[in-house]
Design an enzyme around this catalytic site. Structure first.
Site, PDB file in Angstrom:
ATOM      1  N   ARG A  27       0.819  -1.225   0.000  1.00 45.41           N
ATOM      2  CA  ARG A  27       0.000   0.000   0.000  1.00 45.41           C
ATOM      3  C   ARG A  27       0.843   1.261   0.000  1.00 45.41           C
ATOM      4  O   ARG A  27       0.338   2.361  -0.165  1.00 45.41           O
ATOM      5  CB  ARG A  27      -0.927   0.021   1.224  1.00 45.41           C
ATOM      6  CG  ARG A  27      -1.997  -1.065   1.240  1.00 45.41           C
ATOM      7  CD  ARG A  27      -2.896  -0.909   2.422  1.00 45.41           C
ATOM      8  NE  ARG A  27      -3.527   0.394   2.407  1.00 45.41           N
ATOM      9  CZ  ARG A  27      -4.670   0.660   1.764  1.00 45.41           C
ATOM     10  NH1 ARG A  27      -5.245  -0.299   1.075  1.00 45.41           N
ATOM     11  NH2 ARG A  27      -5.208   1.857   1.766  1.00 45.41           N
ATOM     12  N   TRP A  74       2.813   6.183   1.430  1.00 47.24           N
ATOM     13  CA  TRP A  74       2.888   6.562   0.014  1.00 47.24           C
ATOM     14  C   TRP A  74       2.666   8.072   0.026  1.00 47.24           C
ATOM     15  O   TRP A  74       1.573   8.537   0.340  1.00 47.24           O
ATOM     16  CB  TRP A  74       1.799   5.839  -0.773  1.00 47.24           C
ATOM     17  CG  TRP A  74       1.846   6.059  -2.246  1.00 47.24           C
ATOM     18  CD1 TRP A  74       2.654   5.434  -3.151  1.00 47.24           C
ATOM     19  CD2 TRP A  74       1.059   6.973  -3.011  1.00 47.24           C
ATOM     20  NE1 TRP A  74       2.411   5.888  -4.419  1.00 47.24           N
ATOM     21  CE2 TRP A  74       1.446   6.848  -4.364  1.00 47.24           C
ATOM     22  CE3 TRP A  74       0.068   7.892  -2.688  1.00 47.24           C
ATOM     23  CZ2 TRP A  74       0.867   7.590  -5.380  1.00 47.24           C
ATOM     24  CZ3 TRP A  74      -0.512   8.632  -3.703  1.00 47.24           C
ATOM     25  CH2 TRP A  74      -0.105   8.479  -5.030  1.00 47.24           C
ATOM     26  N   ASN A 100      -4.118   7.596   6.737  1.00 47.49           N
ATOM     27  CA  ASN A 100      -4.145   7.336   5.296  1.00 47.49           C
ATOM     28  C   ASN A 100      -5.263   8.207   4.733  1.00 47.49           C
ATOM     29  O   ASN A 100      -6.392   8.156   5.204  1.00 47.49           O
ATOM     30  CB  ASN A 100      -4.430   5.861   5.008  1.00 47.49           C
ATOM     31  CG  ASN A 100      -4.611   5.605   3.515  1.00 47.49           C
ATOM     32  OD1 ASN A 100      -4.058   6.334   2.690  1.00 47.49           O
ATOM     33  ND2 ASN A 100      -5.422   4.613   3.165  1.00 47.49           N
ATOM     34  N   LYS A 485       0.943  -3.027 -18.047  1.00 48.10           N
ATOM     35  CA  LYS A 485       1.718  -3.975 -17.237  1.00 48.10           C
ATOM     36  C   LYS A 485       3.208  -3.703 -17.390  1.00 48.10           C
ATOM     37  O   LYS A 485       3.950  -3.647 -16.402  1.00 48.10           O
ATOM     38  CB  LYS A 485       1.386  -5.412 -17.653  1.00 48.10           C
ATOM     39  CG  LYS A 485       0.032  -5.865 -17.184  1.00 48.10           C
ATOM     40  CD  LYS A 485       0.062  -6.188 -15.715  1.00 48.10           C
ATOM     41  CE  LYS A 485      -1.016  -5.707 -14.820  1.00 48.10           C
ATOM     42  NZ  LYS A 485      -1.854  -4.626 -14.993  1.00 48.10           N
ATOM     43  N   GLU A 488       4.166  -0.282 -15.730  1.00 46.35           N
ATOM     44  CA  GLU A 488       4.076  -0.105 -14.271  1.00 46.35           C
ATOM     45  C   GLU A 488       5.056  -0.979 -13.497  1.00 46.35           C
ATOM     46  O   GLU A 488       5.389  -0.666 -12.364  1.00 46.35           O
ATOM     47  CB  GLU A 488       2.656  -0.305 -13.767  1.00 46.35           C
ATOM     48  CG  GLU A 488       2.090  -1.692 -13.902  1.00 46.35           C
ATOM     49  CD  GLU A 488       0.690  -1.785 -13.297  1.00 46.35           C
ATOM     50  OE1 GLU A 488       0.388  -1.059 -12.341  1.00 46.35           O
ATOM     51  OE2 GLU A 488      -0.104  -2.593 -13.787  1.00 46.35           O
ATOM     52  N   LYS A 604      -1.175  -0.190  -4.320  1.00 51.74           N
ATOM     53  CA  LYS A 604      -2.158  -1.176  -4.755  1.00 51.74           C
ATOM     54  C   LYS A 604      -3.559  -0.595  -4.883  1.00 51.74           C
ATOM     55  O   LYS A 604      -4.309  -0.959  -5.776  1.00 51.74           O
ATOM     56  CB  LYS A 604      -2.201  -2.347  -3.760  1.00 51.74           C
ATOM     57  CG  LYS A 604      -3.139  -3.472  -4.181  1.00 51.74           C
ATOM     58  CD  LYS A 604      -2.758  -4.053  -5.517  1.00 51.74           C
ATOM     59  CE  LYS A 604      -3.749  -5.081  -6.003  1.00 51.74           C
ATOM     60  NZ  LYS A 604      -3.459  -5.463  -7.415  1.00 51.74           N
TER      61      LYS A 604
HETATM   62  C1  AGP Z   1      -3.299  -2.182 -12.392  1.00 51.85           C
HETATM   63  O1  AGP Z   1      -2.206  -3.023 -12.645  1.00 51.85           O
HETATM   64  C2  AGP Z   1      -2.913  -0.941 -11.626  1.00 51.85           C
HETATM   65  N1  AGP Z   1      -2.283  -1.276 -10.433  1.00 51.85           N
HETATM   66  C3  AGP Z   1      -4.040   0.057 -11.510  1.00 51.85           C
HETATM   67  O2  AGP Z   1      -4.243   0.569 -12.801  1.00 51.85           O
HETATM   68  C4  AGP Z   1      -5.399  -0.452 -10.977  1.00 51.85           C
HETATM   69  O3  AGP Z   1      -6.010  -1.299 -11.929  1.00 51.85           O
HETATM   70  C5  AGP Z   1      -6.312   0.760 -10.770  1.00 51.85           C
HETATM   71  O4  AGP Z   1      -5.725   1.578  -9.793  1.00 51.85           O
HETATM   72  C6  AGP Z   1      -7.726   0.382 -10.337  1.00 51.85           C
HETATM   73  O5  AGP Z   1      -7.691  -0.275  -9.095  1.00 51.85           O
HETATM   74  P1  AGP Z   1      -9.008  -1.075  -8.609  1.00 51.85           P
HETATM   75  O6  AGP Z   1      -9.254  -2.159  -9.617  1.00 51.85           O
HETATM   76  O7  AGP Z   1      -8.654  -1.584  -7.255  1.00 51.85           O
HETATM   77  O8  AGP Z   1     -10.149  -0.086  -8.588  1.00 51.85           O
END
Ligand code: AGP
Length: 609
Positions: A27, A74, A100, A485, A488, A604
């Site tokens: 996170r 973060w 957070n 993919k 990132e 995440k």
């Molecule tokens: C996907 O690999 C990313 N980590 C990111 O784009 C993610 O899909 C997006 O933040 C949406 O998250 P969620 O599906 O938990 O809503």
């Protein structure tokens, strides 16, 4: 998107806090800190860096005390520095807080508190909360915190401890997630369930605007007016082991490998050999499927890519006009919600701030909301009229993989269900399409068992700096997903494009240094057009990697590399074509010496706007 854990117990807590916060590192991993109270004194250790680095430096488990909190950050407000690491304290070191979220009126509050003599030691928005509690402290830390929260604008999940009431852990949330765990003579708070699952499966989900007081014996929950709130204790049905690597080098590879199971579990008992059983789950949102006139999908990132594929499925088979919107755009666009419109929210975490805001906007305008979510008890799940849970299990890797194919599976089942309800799919076709999805887990397993060719390809290309991903039709969103993919987890610039669009611009980039990945699965729709696009790339000296159907000899002589996938129906191709692209991104990341589980600057769950 920070990680918070807190424990109040009859035993020393620092080693348990460390164990718990390590489970939340996905996170946020800019900095990490821990605080405990022993003999009426706050002791804090914190620094920048990942947990295992900071742990070596500061030795968290040297902290004494039976109450404490830990935080992995973060950065949002205030750069990545030791002074900005959480926890944060008041002026006199009596109150410690982890947070957070984003306090939107922190500047105004900070100025007001500075005028009253408070001195700040960080550049964060969070620190104002500690001083606000201090300024209003009455001796009752719950009451004082509750009053302080009433002054805040923005989002928060917080933990608060105080030397004057050193047997009470205060927790509260508004928009940012926070759960409470019930143990044996100890109780816990955490941003996500995996952090505390080794200690308890009994969870209370805190709702927006609730505040809780935990002691080692009991948990009380109140609203922000101070009224007691009765909460349900949920029992989590998946185990802590599922949230661990279990021998894999990274969560990302584990979760890519879990996709056959994730898809089978998501199908679960929602399907017989000849029928889709979704009535119970979606009746509340779509009581009359035949009357459905329009669908709007709202999502972010990979989930938005799943929505784009869903659009193909829903329009082709269920003949329902479907639009796919970035949740962050939808919420600010004053969207038109006409009668007969339903909104589908797609989200792995169920906590993405933009998607939450989008469904609230949709509901305000009268739409029914169905959500496709992977985390039970998440905000999106709880605020939707109906929820279809993917059963992918906890997805810890920041790059979403198994949740994505589980989302596609569920959207496919929903599509067949709606098509049937609307009298558009005769029984033989329903049975055939059920047979098709049943093949997918085994077909994915087949790709996984032949991943050496993908690894070898990554070895050829991991030093490159750019890549172009092309796809047509239902595979265009897979080009976007493959590019995301790679971006990132390996920081290599990659762009997804509709294959036909290449000649309207990106073709200017083609040279022998940039690999062009093309999803070129043989079908009777766009295959020959895709071959023409490949020829355009080759004519300019480009390097082409094709994702093609096993046994396709024609493609082999037209491209430089082929990654094969088994054949299934056109509409299910994305669930197979994405697997080599996930693995390619993973191996490039590892070959570049990166950590695919914790990409820089990412987290995440994006629980801030
Ligand atoms: C996907 O690999 C990313 N980590 C990111 O784009 C993610 O899909 C997006 O933040 C949406 O998250 P969620 O599906 O938990 O809503």
């Amino acid at each position: 998107m920070c990680g918070i854990v807190g424990i109040v117990s009859e035993r020393e807590v620092s080693s348990t806090l460390l164990d718990a916060i390590k489970r939340l590192e996905y996170r946020g991993y800019d900095s990490v800190g821990m605080v405990c109270i022993a003999d009426g004194v706050l002791s804090t250790k914190k620094d920048i860096g990942k947990i295992e680095e900071v742990e070596k430096k500061v030795n968290f488990t040297a902290l004494k005390g039976t109450i404490g909190m830990a935080h992995s950050r973060w950065a949002t407000h205030g750069g990545v520095s030791k002074r900005n690491a959480h926890p944060h304290e008041d002026c006199n070191g009596n109150i410690s807080l982890v947070h957070n979220g984003i306090i939107e009126n922190h500047n105004e509050l900070k100025a007001e508190l500075q005028k009253k003599g408070h001195h700040f030691t960080s550049d964060t928005d969070t620190e104002v909360i500690a001083h606000l509690i201090e300024e209003n402290f009455t001796g009752d830390i719950l009451e004082t915190t509750r009053k302080a929260l009433c002054r805040l604008e923005g989002s928060y999940a917080i933990g608060v401890i105080c030397t004057k009431k050193d047997d009470e852990l205060i927790a509260a949330r508004k928009e940012s997630p926070l759960v409470i765990g019930l143990g044996e003579r100890e109780n816990y708070i955490a941003s996500d369930i995996p952090a505390i699952l080794p200690f308890t499966k009994k969870i209370i989900f805190l709702e927006n605007g609730e505040i809780a007081r935990l002691t080692k014996e009991k948990v009380e929950v109140f609203d922000l007016k101070g009224n007691p709130v009765t909460k349900t204790i949920e029992t989590i049905d998946w185990g802590a082991k599922q949230a661990e690597k279990q021998g894999y080098p990274h969560f990302m590879l584990k979760e890519i490998s879990e996709q056959p199971t994730a898809i089978s579990d998501t199908i679960g008992d929602r399907m017989t050999e000849h029928d889709i059983l979704l009535d119970e789950e979606i009746q509340k949102a779509i009581p009359n499927a035949a009357g459905l006139k329009r669908l709007i999908v709202v999502a972010c990132g990979t989930s938005w890519h799943a929505g784009l594929i869903g659009e193909f499925m829903l329009e082709e088979l269920a003949k329902i006009p479907t639009e796919v919107e970035y949740a962050s755009e939808f919420r600010y666009r004053d969207p038109i919600i006409t009668e007969g419109t339903a909104v589908i929210a797609v989200s792995q975490s169920g906590e993405t701030a933009d998607t939450i805001a989008a469904i609230r906007e949709a509901k305000k305008k009268g739409a029914k909301v169905i959500s496709i979510v992977n985390v039970e008890g998440s905000t999106i799940a709880r605020e939707s009229d109906a929820v279809l849970f993917t059963h992918a299990g906890p997805e810890i890797g920041v790059a979403s993989t198994k949740a994505f194919t589980a989302q596609l599976t569920l959207i496919y089942l929903l599509t067949i269900y709606l098509a049937k309800k609307r009298g558009l799919l005769p029984q033989p076709q329903i049975s055939n399409r059920i047979r098709d999805i049943r093949k997918i887990p085994h077909q994915i397993q087949e790709i996984l068992e032949n991943q050496d060719s993908i690894k070898r390809l990554a070895e050829l290309f991991f030093r490159h700096t750019n890549a172009l991903y092309l796809g047509r039709g239902i595979n265009y969103p897979i080009a976007l997903e493959g590019a995301l993919k790679l971006k990132e987890v390996s920081y290599l610039h990659a762009e997804g494009y509709p294959a036909a669009e290449m000649k309207h611009g990106p073709i200017a980039l083609i040279d022998n240094k940039m690999p062009v990945v093309v999803i070129a699965t043989k079908d009777n729709r766009t295959y020959t057009k895709v071959l023409s696009n490949i020829a355009e790339v080759k004519a300019r000296g480009g390097i082409v990697i094709a994702i093609a159907l096993k046994g396709d000899k024609e493609i082999e002589e037209k491209v430089d590399f082929v990654l094969s996938i088994p054949e299934n129906s056109y509409i299910l191709t994305p669930l197979l074509a994405v697997i080599p692209l996930q693995l390619f991104a993973y191996y490039v990341s590892v070959l570049k010496g990166k950590d695919p589980d914790k990409p820089v600057n990412l987290a995440k769950s994006v629980t801030v706007e």
